[in-house]
Design a protein around this motif. Structure first.
Motif, PDB file in Angstrom:
ATOM      1  N   HIS A  53       2.242  13.186  15.854  1.00 10.38           N
ATOM      2  CA  HIS A  53       1.212  12.918  14.845  1.00 10.38           C
ATOM      3  C   HIS A  53       1.541  13.600  13.515  1.00 10.38           C
ATOM      4  N   THR A  54       2.034  14.829  13.603  1.00  8.98           N
ATOM      5  CA  THR A  54       2.343  15.565  12.374  1.00  8.98           C
ATOM      6  C   THR A  54       3.475  14.902  11.595  1.00  8.98           C
ATOM      7  N   VAL A  55       4.567  14.585  12.280  1.00  6.54           N
ATOM      8  CA  VAL A  55       5.710  13.957  11.614  1.00  6.54           C
ATOM      9  C   VAL A  55       5.334  12.594  11.054  1.00  6.54           C
ATOM     10  N   ALA A  56       4.640  11.780  11.875  1.00  7.81           N
ATOM     11  CA  ALA A  56       4.247  10.446  11.426  1.00  7.81           C
ATOM     12  C   ALA A  56       3.283  10.524  10.249  1.00  7.81           C
ATOM     13  N   SER A  57       2.368  11.481  10.261  1.00  7.36           N
ATOM     14  CA  SER A  57       1.396  11.618   9.168  1.00  7.36           C
ATOM     15  C   SER A  57       2.075  12.052   7.880  1.00  7.36           C
ATOM     16  N   MET A  58       3.016  13.002   7.972  1.00  7.99           N
ATOM     17  CA  MET A  58       3.720  13.452   6.776  1.00  7.99           C
ATOM     18  C   MET A  58       4.528  12.315   6.147  1.00  7.99           C
ATOM     19  N   LYS A  59       5.207  11.535   6.974  1.00  5.71           N
ATOM     20  CA  LYS A  59       5.971  10.396   6.468  1.00  5.71           C
ATOM     21  C   LYS A  59       5.053   9.380   5.796  1.00  5.71           C
ATOM     22  N   TYR A  60       3.918   9.129   6.427  1.00  7.33           N
ATOM     23  CA  TYR A  60       2.990   8.132   5.890  1.00  7.33           C
ATOM     24  C   TYR A  60       2.369   8.604   4.570  1.00  7.33           C
ATOM     25  N   ILE A  61       2.046   9.892   4.477  1.00  5.35           N
ATOM     26  CA  ILE A  61       1.512  10.438   3.226  1.00  5.35           C
ATOM     27  C   ILE A  61       2.531  10.300   2.093  1.00  5.35           C
ATOM     28  N   LEU A  62       3.805  10.589   2.395  1.00  5.55           N
ATOM     29  CA  LEU A  62       4.850  10.438   1.388  1.00  5.55           C
ATOM     30  C   LEU A  62       4.974   8.984   0.928  1.00  5.55           C
ATOM     31  N   ILE A  63       4.857   8.064   1.882  1.00  8.56           N
ATOM     32  CA  ILE A  63       4.916   6.636   1.522  1.00  8.56           C
ATOM     33  C   ILE A  63       3.746   6.263   0.621  1.00  8.56           C
ATOM     34  N   LEU A  64       2.540   6.738   0.959  1.00  9.30           N
ATOM     35  CA  LEU A  64       1.350   6.418   0.165  1.00  9.30           C
ATOM     36  C   LEU A  64       1.431   6.987  -1.244  1.00  9.30           C
ATOM     37  N   PRO A  68       3.485   3.740  -4.564  1.00 10.20           N
ATOM     38  CA  PRO A  68       2.775   3.287  -5.767  1.00 10.20           C
ATOM     39  C   PRO A  68       3.364   3.834  -7.059  1.00 10.20           C
ATOM     40  N   ILE A  69       3.865   5.085  -7.029  1.00  9.74           N
ATOM     41  CA  ILE A  69       4.454   5.665  -8.243  1.00  9.74           C
ATOM     42  C   ILE A  69       5.731   4.920  -8.631  1.00  9.74           C
ATOM     43  N   VAL A  70       6.575   4.644  -7.650  1.00  8.87           N
ATOM     44  CA  VAL A  70       7.814   3.916  -7.922  1.00  8.87           C
ATOM     45  C   VAL A  70       7.513   2.520  -8.443  1.00  8.87           C
ATOM     46  N   VAL A  71       6.567   1.834  -7.796  1.00 13.43           N
ATOM     47  CA  VAL A  71       6.185   0.489  -8.249  1.00 13.43           C
ATOM     48  C   VAL A  71       5.633   0.540  -9.669  1.00 13.43           C
ATOM     49  N   LEU A 170      -3.243  -0.636  -1.671  1.00 12.76           N
ATOM     50  CA  LEU A 170      -4.160  -1.329  -0.761  1.00 12.76           C
ATOM     51  C   LEU A 170      -3.399  -2.177   0.252  1.00 12.76           C
ATOM     52  N   LEU A 171      -2.301  -2.786  -0.178  1.00 13.29           N
ATOM     53  CA  LEU A 171      -1.494  -3.581   0.751  1.00 13.29           C
ATOM     54  C   LEU A 171      -0.885  -2.695   1.838  1.00 13.29           C
ATOM     55  N   ILE A 172      -0.422  -1.514   1.449  1.00 13.08           N
ATOM     56  CA  ILE A 172       0.139  -0.591   2.444  1.00 13.08           C
ATOM     57  C   ILE A 172      -0.942  -0.185   3.440  1.00 13.08           C
ATOM     58  N   ILE A 173      -2.132   0.134   2.941  1.00 12.61           N
ATOM     59  CA  ILE A 173      -3.221   0.539   3.826  1.00 12.61           C
ATOM     60  C   ILE A 173      -3.610  -0.590   4.786  1.00 12.61           C
ATOM     61  N   SER A 174      -3.705  -1.806   4.243  1.00 11.77           N
ATOM     62  CA  SER A 174      -4.176  -2.930   5.061  1.00 11.77           C
ATOM     63  C   SER A 174      -3.153  -3.394   6.094  1.00 11.77           C
ATOM     64  N   THR A 175      -1.883  -3.133   5.843  1.00 12.85           N
ATOM     65  CA  THR A 175      -0.835  -3.607   6.761  1.00 12.85           C
ATOM     66  C   THR A 175      -0.330  -2.518   7.705  1.00 12.85           C
ATOM     67  N   THR A 176      -0.871  -1.329   7.605  1.00  9.45           N
ATOM     68  CA  THR A 176      -0.424  -0.223   8.468  1.00  9.45           C
ATOM     69  C   THR A 176      -1.637   0.468   9.090  1.00  9.45           C
ATOM     70  N   LYS A 177      -2.443  -0.294   9.801  1.00  7.79           N
ATOM     71  CA  LYS A 177      -3.677   0.254  10.374  1.00  7.79           C
ATOM     72  C   LYS A 177      -3.388   1.307  11.441  1.00  7.79           C
ATOM     73  N   ARG A 178      -2.309   1.138  12.172  1.00  2.02           N
ATOM     74  CA  ARG A 178      -1.982   2.129  13.198  1.00  2.02           C
ATOM     75  C   ARG A 178      -1.640   3.473  12.567  1.00  2.02           C
ATOM     76  N   GLN A 179      -0.862   3.439  11.489  1.00  4.93           N
ATOM     77  CA  GLN A 179      -0.531   4.675  10.793  1.00  4.93           C
ATOM     78  C   GLN A 179      -1.768   5.325  10.161  1.00  4.93           C
ATOM     79  N   VAL A 180      -2.708   4.491   9.713  1.00  7.29           N
ATOM     80  CA  VAL A 180      -3.952   5.020   9.158  1.00  7.29           C
ATOM     81  C   VAL A 180      -4.736   5.758  10.236  1.00  7.29           C
TER      82      VAL A 180
END
Length: 278
Positions: A53-64, A68-71, A170-180
């Protein structure tokens, strides 16, 4: 590994609220685990779940955060930005997008002229002719026009790129419900796993920063920066109305969270909070 992860995802201390205080439940649960012959295996499994959970959450936070900043930067610099520059140069619109920019530009030009007169009077620069002074003021006015023209076109770029970034988020959030679900579980474990003193400290820190007696000054600065970022007029009436209502609403929501959830899950933390806040 993924099969046993699915059973833990989405569970939080909120799901365990009951009539018996949570601290007492913890004591009985601790005794039960210590007497269980399979306690070591379960502890190892829980450690693996927690690590996952910790590793997956840290990766997901970095993606979130990063995505958006890169885009935003790519959109602003390489895609829509050049199109906005091209249209702006062809149309040749007004230098200013709103009256706030005009007031700032005129005030800056007036300060420059007054500074020039002052330096002449004290002899810092040689006494110049009226025509030379006009040339310097004209040069300064052209610089300000270019500066605020760039600010105006950048504001249009910011609006477009920010919209694209929000859509991406919002697209990342809506398409990654398991990670949320994993992230929510991780956040709940971190928050409700803190000691009572740490919880009370964070509550006081949060409330003092965002809804404390000195927070209106911070909100005023943040709102002004956001309005300039988006090229919107810096209306003092809007700013004063916002800082007189939004912190109050935020404080009400926060107190409701303390009463509705934290008071049931960790009443000792609420008592510590009231003691530290007195």
């Amino acid at each position: 590994m993924k099969n046993w992860n699915l059973n833990k995802i989405g569970k939080s201390p909120l799901d365990k609220v009951g009539l018996i205080p949570r601290s007492i439940n913890k004591i009985f649960e601790k005794f039960r685990k210590e007497l269980d012959p399979n306690a070591e295996i379960e502890a190892l499994e829980e450690f693996k779940i927690s690590k996952y959970h910790t590793v997956a959450s840290m990766k997901y936070i970095l993606i979130l955060i990063i995505a958006p900043i890169v885009v935003n930067q790519v959109t602003k610099s390489f895609f829509l930005g050049p199109i906005v520059d091209h249209i702006w140069n062809i149309e040749e619109p007004s230098v200013f997008l709103n009256e706030s920019q005009e007031e700032r530009a005129f005030a800056e030009l007036q300060r420059f002229e007054e500074k020039l007169h002052f330096e002449i009077l004290i002899g810092k620069i040689p006494e110049a002719s009226y025509q030379m002074m006009n040339q310097q003021i004209t040069h300064k006015a052209l610089e300000l026009a270019q500066e605020y023209s760039n600010e105006s076109v950048n504001a249009i770029k910011n609006i477009i790129s920010d919209i694209v970034s929000i859509i991406t988020f919002l697209l990342i959030i809506s398409t990654t419900k398991r990670q949320v679900s994993i992230l929510k579980s991780f956040i709940n474990q971190v928050i409700y796993g803190l000691s009572d003193t740490a919880k009370a400290f964070l509550i006081i820190l949060f409330t003092d920063i965002f809804v404390g007696f000195h927070s209106p000054h911070g909100w005023e600065v943040v709102i002004e920066v956001m309005l300039r970022h988006l090229g919107l007029p810096e209306s003092r009436d809007f700013i004063f109305i916002f800082i007189s209502t939004f912190p109050v609403v935020l404080d009400t929501i926060f107190k409701y969270w303390i009463f509705r959830y934290l008071n049931k899950i960790s009443p000792s933390a609420v008592a510590t909070y009231h003691s530290m806040n007195e």
